[in-house]
Write an enzyme that holds these catalytic residues in place. Structure first.
Site, mmCIF file in Angstrom:
data_model
loop_
_atom_site.group_PDB
_atom_site.id
_atom_site.type_symbol
_atom_site.label_atom_id
_atom_site.label_comp_id
_atom_site.label_asym_id
_atom_site.label_seq_id
_atom_site.Cartn_x
_atom_site.Cartn_y
_atom_site.Cartn_z
ATOM 1 C CE LYS A 36 -2.131 1.761 3.678
ATOM 2 N NZ LYS A 36 -1.913 3.218 3.619
ATOM 3 C CG ASP A 63 -4.459 4.592 1.655
ATOM 4 O OD1 ASP A 63 -5.596 5.080 1.546
ATOM 5 O OD2 ASP A 63 -3.872 4.471 2.750
ATOM 6 C CE LYS A 65 -6.930 6.719 4.538
ATOM 7 N NZ LYS A 65 -5.550 6.280 4.355
ATOM 8 C CG ASP A 68 -11.632 18.417 -4.074
ATOM 9 O OD1 ASP A 68 -12.549 19.237 -4.219
ATOM 10 O OD2 ASP A 68 -10.444 18.744 -3.967
ATOM 11 C CB THR A 123 -8.716 1.920 11.911
ATOM 12 O OG1 THR A 123 -7.671 2.312 11.020
ATOM 13 C CG2 THR A 123 -9.591 0.904 11.214
ATOM 14 N NE ARG A 214 1.853 2.991 12.705
ATOM 15 C CZ ARG A 214 0.965 3.812 13.238
ATOM 16 N NH1 ARG A 214 1.382 4.828 13.976
ATOM 17 N NH2 ARG A 214 -0.325 3.648 13.036
#
Ligand code: C5P
Length: 238
Positions: A36, A63, A65, A68, A123, A214
């Site tokens: 990603k 990704d 996101k 607009d 999340t 991570r």
């Protein structure tokens, strides 16, 4: 989906150096199904970095996101399609007209047709974050509302937390993709994520694509962690 594994594992490459991202991806490539590339990586590495990662021959979830007005999102997607990503995303809260414009950009494409998923509720947000914004609904209900809207507008799936994936599937159908970040092997190390579960729990709850950042990128031995995550997923998937 044509991944080597039933439940796909995508690594969130939240890093800035092209060389680091290429070396890192190469080192765990056999244990993941895709990468990603999010805002941090794309804004710092640019299209050159993206293309070098694509040379590794691994599916890319771009990704960014998008959120607009409909025309801007549609044009932005038309600009991204030539990069040939496996999947791209928009914020569902941009509204039905924006979602349909996004779907339209992909339908009109004569080149590749990336999968389009919609971000429900990040999340990193929970009921307190909702209260801050004056929202009256609970997080789960709002995720389901947004997922239903995304399905009605023709998106391929949503990004949601591992807690909501099952409900999304039962409401929107088993083929509606659930892309699930907020995955942690150890729940005490959640970083800024607030709605986390283990890989096994996420798959049990209906996650199709698990996005892990991570826990892999900051690990002392990322390859070992990738193997552990794979085993944890397969503990349910097999
Ligand atoms: O490091 P970690 O595993 O928390 O990374 C999760 C990744 O998934 C990040 O790149 C983040 O931008 C992304 N993401 C998320 N929640 C969403 C959508 C995307 O955490 N709702």
């Amino acid at each position: 989906m044509t991944f080597k594994n039933k439940n796909a594992l995508f690594c969130a490459l939240d890093m800035r150096s092209i060389d680091q991202a290429v070396t890192f991806t190469s080192s765990i490539k056999d244990y993941i199904d895709g990468i990603k590339i999010g805002m941090e990586a794309f804004y710092s590495m640019g299209i050159d970095g993206y293309l070098r990662l694509q040379d590794l021959n691994i599916p890319i979830f771009l990704d960014l996101k998008l959120h607009d007005i409909p025309n801007t999102v549609k044009s932005a997607i038309k600009s991204l399609i030539p990069l040939n990503p496996f999947m791209i995303n928009v914020h569902i809260s941009g509204g039905a007209e924006m979602l349909r414009a996004a779907v339209g950009a992909i339908h009109e494409s004569k080149e590749s047709k990336p999968k389009l998923v919609g971000v429900t509720i990040l999340t990193s947000m929970n009921e307190y974050s909702f209260e801050e914004q004056g929202m009256k609904l609970n997080v789960q209900d709002q995720v389901i509302n947004l997922a239903t809207l995304a399905a009605d507008c023709g998106l391929d799936g949503v990004v949601c937390s591992p807690y909501e994936a099952g409900k999304v599937k039962s409401k929107c159908g088993k083929d509606f993709l659930t892309v699930v970040p907020g995955i942690r092997l150890d729940k005490t190390e959640s970083d800024d994520q607030k709605r986390t579960l283990t890989p096994y729990e996420a798959v049990r709850n209906g996650a199709d694509i698990l996005v892990v950042g991570r826990p892999l990128t900051k690990a002392n031995d990322p390859l070992e962690v990738a193997k552990i995550i794979r085993k944890n997923i397969d503990g349910y998937a097999n």
